[in-house]
Design an enzyme around this catalytic site. Sequence first.
Site, PDB file in Angstrom:
ATOM      1  N   HIS A   1       1.959   4.921  -2.684  1.00 17.80           N
ATOM      2  CA  HIS A   1       1.938   6.281  -2.165  1.00 17.80           C
ATOM      3  C   HIS A   1       3.309   6.668  -2.537  1.00 17.80           C
ATOM      4  O   HIS A   1       3.533   7.660  -3.291  1.00 17.80           O
ATOM      5  CB  HIS A   1       1.941   6.247  -0.762  1.00 17.80           C
ATOM      6  CG  HIS A   1       0.258   6.586  -0.275  1.00 17.80           C
ATOM      7  ND1 HIS A   1      -0.688   7.052  -0.760  1.00 17.80           N
ATOM      8  CD2 HIS A   1      -0.153   5.750   0.716  1.00 17.80           C
ATOM      9  CE1 HIS A   1      -1.725   7.013  -0.224  1.00 17.80           C
ATOM     10  NE2 HIS A   1      -1.545   5.942   0.776  1.00 17.80           N
TER      11      HIS A   1
ATOM     12  N   HIS B   1       0.907  -1.186  -0.086  1.00 26.64           N
ATOM     13  CA  HIS B   1       0.032  -0.024   0.156  1.00 26.64           C
ATOM     14  C   HIS B   1       0.874   1.291   0.107  1.00 26.64           C
ATOM     15  O   HIS B   1       0.773   2.100  -0.792  1.00 26.64           O
ATOM     16  CB  HIS B   1      -0.837  -0.041   1.361  1.00 26.64           C
ATOM     17  CG  HIS B   1      -1.671   0.827   1.358  1.00 26.64           C
ATOM     18  ND1 HIS B   1      -3.137   1.201   1.164  1.00 26.64           N
ATOM     19  CD2 HIS B   1      -1.548   2.460   1.995  1.00 26.64           C
ATOM     20  CE1 HIS B   1      -3.649   2.349   1.198  1.00 26.64           C
ATOM     21  NE2 HIS B   1      -2.767   3.085   1.753  1.00 26.64           N
ATOM     22  N   GLU B   2       1.753   1.303   1.019  1.00 28.01           N
ATOM     23  CA  GLU B   2       2.543   2.548   1.105  1.00 28.01           C
ATOM     24  C   GLU B   2       3.582   2.705  -0.156  1.00 28.01           C
ATOM     25  O   GLU B   2       3.935   3.921  -0.377  1.00 28.01           O
ATOM     26  CB  GLU B   2       3.366   2.520   2.261  1.00 28.01           C
ATOM     27  CG  GLU B   2       2.515   2.555   3.678  1.00 28.01           C
ATOM     28  CD  GLU B   2       1.792   3.794   3.870  1.00 28.01           C
ATOM     29  OE1 GLU B   2       2.196   4.521   3.130  1.00 28.01           O
ATOM     30  OE2 GLU B   2       0.778   3.445   4.561  1.00 28.01           O
TER      31      GLU B   2
ATOM     32  N   GLU C   1      -4.629   8.116  -2.597  1.00 27.97           N
ATOM     33  CA  GLU C   1      -5.075   6.772  -2.139  1.00 27.97           C
ATOM     34  C   GLU C   1      -5.383   5.741  -3.282  1.00 27.97           C
ATOM     35  O   GLU C   1      -5.243   4.808  -3.111  1.00 27.97           O
ATOM     36  CB  GLU C   1      -6.580   7.166  -0.979  1.00 27.97           C
ATOM     37  CG  GLU C   1      -6.806   6.032  -0.177  1.00 27.97           C
ATOM     38  CD  GLU C   1      -5.883   5.689   0.840  1.00 27.97           C
ATOM     39  OE1 GLU C   1      -4.733   6.385   0.870  1.00 27.97           O
ATOM     40  OE2 GLU C   1      -6.006   4.524   1.489  1.00 27.97           O
TER      41      GLU C   1
HETATM   42 ZN   LIG Z   1      -2.997   5.175   2.201  1.00 25.81          ZN
END
Ligand SMILES: [Zn+2]
Lengths: 496, 496
Positions: free
Chosen positions: A266, A262-263, A292
């Site tokens: 980003h 997830h990170e 996001e």
């Molecule tokens: Zn996030």
Amino acid sequence: MHTAYAELTRHYLRLYRYDHLASIVGWDRNAMMPPKGNEARAAAEAELQALIHRGRTDPRLAELIAAAEAEPLDDVERANLREIRRNWQQANALPEALVEARSLAGARCEHAWRSQRPANDWQGFLENFREVVRLSREEARLLSGHTGLSPYDALMDRFEPGMRAAEIERIFGEVRSWLPGLIARVGEKQRAEPVIAPVGPFPVAAQRALSVAVMRMLGFDFDGGRLDESAHPFSGGVPEDVRLTTRYHEDDFTRALLGTIHETGHARYEQNLPRAWCGQPLGLARSYGIHESQSLSFEMQLARSRGFVGLLAPLLREHFGDQPAFDADNLYRLFTRVKPGYIRIAADEVTYPAHVILRFEIERALIEGEIEAEDIPALWDEKMQALLGLDTRGNYADGCLQDVHWTDGAFGYFPSYTLGAMYAAQWFATLRRVQPDVDGRIAQGDFAPVFGWLNDNIWSQASRWETPELVRRASGEALNPAHFRAHLEARYLGGD
Amino acid sequence: MHTAYAELTRHYLRLYRYDHLASIVGWDRNAMMPPKGNEARAAAEAELQALIHRGRTDPRLAELIAAAEAEPLDDVERANLREIRRNWQQANALPEALVEARSLAGARCEHAWRSQRPANDWQGFLENFREVVRLSREEARLLSGHTGLSPYDALMDRFEPGMRAAEIERIFGEVRSWLPGLIARVGEKQRAEPVIAPVGPFPVAAQRALSVAVMRMLGFDFDGGRLDESAHPFSGGVPEDVRLTTRYHEDDFTRALLGTIHETGHARYEQNLPRAWCGQPLGLARSYGIHESQSLSFEMQLARSRGFVGLLAPLLREHFGDQPAFDADNLYRLFTRVKPGYIRIAADEVTYPAHVILRFEIERALIEGEIEAEDIPALWDEKMQALLGLDTRGNYADGCLQDVHWTDGAFGYFPSYTLGAMYAAQWFATLRRVQPDVDGRIAQGDFAPVFGWLNDNIWSQASRWETPELVRRASGEALNPAHFRAHLEARYLGGD
Ligand SMILES: [Zn+2]
Ligand SMILES: [Zn+2]
């Protein structure tokens, strides 16, 4: 002659550099700093924030912005000026006294909440929370006056520029109509599909090596960033030097692994913002929802796809040794398990939107003055019942007291989570249209089509367009929740 | 009423906080930052340094300092005002143009030196170095005009407040009279004492664990600091959060071990500066020489003593397994080996002062205009011959080109190294007088007498006194090289 515009860019470049310092010492505080450094660090960071605030509210700026509007700027410069104006408005719209009162009330409410939540003490919470609501309404009213937006829109515009509550209401209303039915059907289907649970412990050193291997596979540039550990994982640093953190749990490798993926989404957005615009507001990531959409493109669209899970399985065996749970089909079932629950941050991809829709409906009504803080628990229960079939009566700790967001008045933020999930589904729908073999390529470990598309359409665009325009340019249409629905139905009812 | 003084303390507190940010991001750059972060970091740090410079040269300061002088301050406030004035004078004594020219010439000279040194290219070096000397003389002349000191004294006062070249000349002159004879006698004695060399490799993880264990033993507070790794070890951070770095060599554990002990001495000084004065110039460490007296108290006085080596021996066995070299008597011989050599930073405790005396004599004459840059190699050779009996003719790389200090004009700094060694010997002589059983207590692992004395006499005093006064208060006399001589004779000719 661009005299005023040129002076503005110098001013905002200086602020960008101050923000760089703030990001790095903030990362250090969370990831590196020993406990006794805290007091001096807090003082130094406050001094820097005061400096940045003085810079953003410099009295010369209003004039310079007005003068720059009249200068013959090109389209890119004009987009930068639009972002400069946004930054200036946000910093100057509120009187100092209100900002301080809000910050104080928020800190008090959050501090008390830390013990009130475990004690299930809604009445105690209300006492502080009423003041937070009062000040946030005042803030929304003032921002609304400056921008011409409705009060809730004015708050949300800080997080998702150009997005309006009416649009979200339309979209979330549609989701409301099919989500409970979908959840029920998925539950029925999955009851017939048992999952073998992985058996730990999974040593931290092996998990760390796995995270690094997966981040490299996903294109994270370790020459322009780091992975460290912290109690509360976050993505920090600056575009030129992205600092991710994670936290390893020896009994469950999936939390750190999926968190890191997830990170990394980003991080790749930040690492691939266009260097030419770096240092100006134009060069920053577009919004919370778009950010996001990158983390969820990586975590949900890519990493939980059957093709990617097929690549993960041998990596898990390599780092942890073999066990029955690491069969690729089993792993896929593990990563796509759906179960309605009370807690938003523990929710799966299918039930997550229910948690957000409920919060959006409540906070919007609260800010617009249609309900009062007292009314929240009853509404919470009614909506949890309707959306997820769960009874939350009397259980405030796992109900309306579960999130930190409202305690310090971050109203307007929650929609970004589900907007991000929907944008991500829309990106992948577009991607499959322009690149029909994308899923096959993913299964072979070739992510070039995915990263190429994201880079061209999102990363390289930074804040060139406001959110709705960015979405139209990337996907040929406005935000369309049909893509999200089709994604969920394909993955959770079809074969993906 | 202390209006002006109070305003000054607020101003310098703000600068202290900016310095905090500069220290932490500087540490990060050296210990954590990935390579691609460099450009943005350099810009952010330059912006911060410009801000700090504006703060130190704020035009209101001259008036405020003058007004504060007339206010009824107590002794401690008056000492703080003295340090504020020093800080102000250093920041304001030089015209901006000279500071820039010096910084540019220094950077050019140092950059070229990095390839000129390995090429043994003294003539090439001279071309840039002449300009560095010219600007440093100009700097010394201006500082001399402001302070009333001689040009070289004015440069040295930046590093060792209150210390004068005449005093150093007296002290170093005395050392010159007995040092060559001492070196000869030690060499003769050690020829009869063979040393068993430790056999590597020594794994990095084991060295790291050993460093942490020894730092804990020496009282380093890991709740207020860290130990990390970097290519060029240094001691950074802030008093509230001290950041040490080291570098491990698998073939030789002694470098990281003794380096870490050295840095722990610097660190404990910083960690024990009085918190009440923290944030003001008064609360900072006294000087470079006094700082070095702490690192050398730890590394030379304490860690290379027979008693401490007896404690190290079992720790080495615990971390690396047993081997003949880890016999305590052998280790002691290893840690006290003396051998004249060309290179200052590789020199032992006995020959080190020769390297410093030579540099002091040359740089003083250079700044005072008694010699020119061209004259250095001949003087270097003459002095190396007289002090260490070594011939350096034609070998510039291991002679006058070996140090980075002169390349960017840090004239006046070298004496601090040997002043530090002498102060350290004087502290321990005083300590043995007031606490006759100190060596026995060290051998038992009880360092309370040592740390208690250092804390009372040095750490807790911060910048309360100028250096000569601090020395008198701590030891009852001015700096006296007899203690250093007695220490060397006891350890290297007697039995320690
Ligand atoms: Zn996030
Ligand atoms: Zn040192």
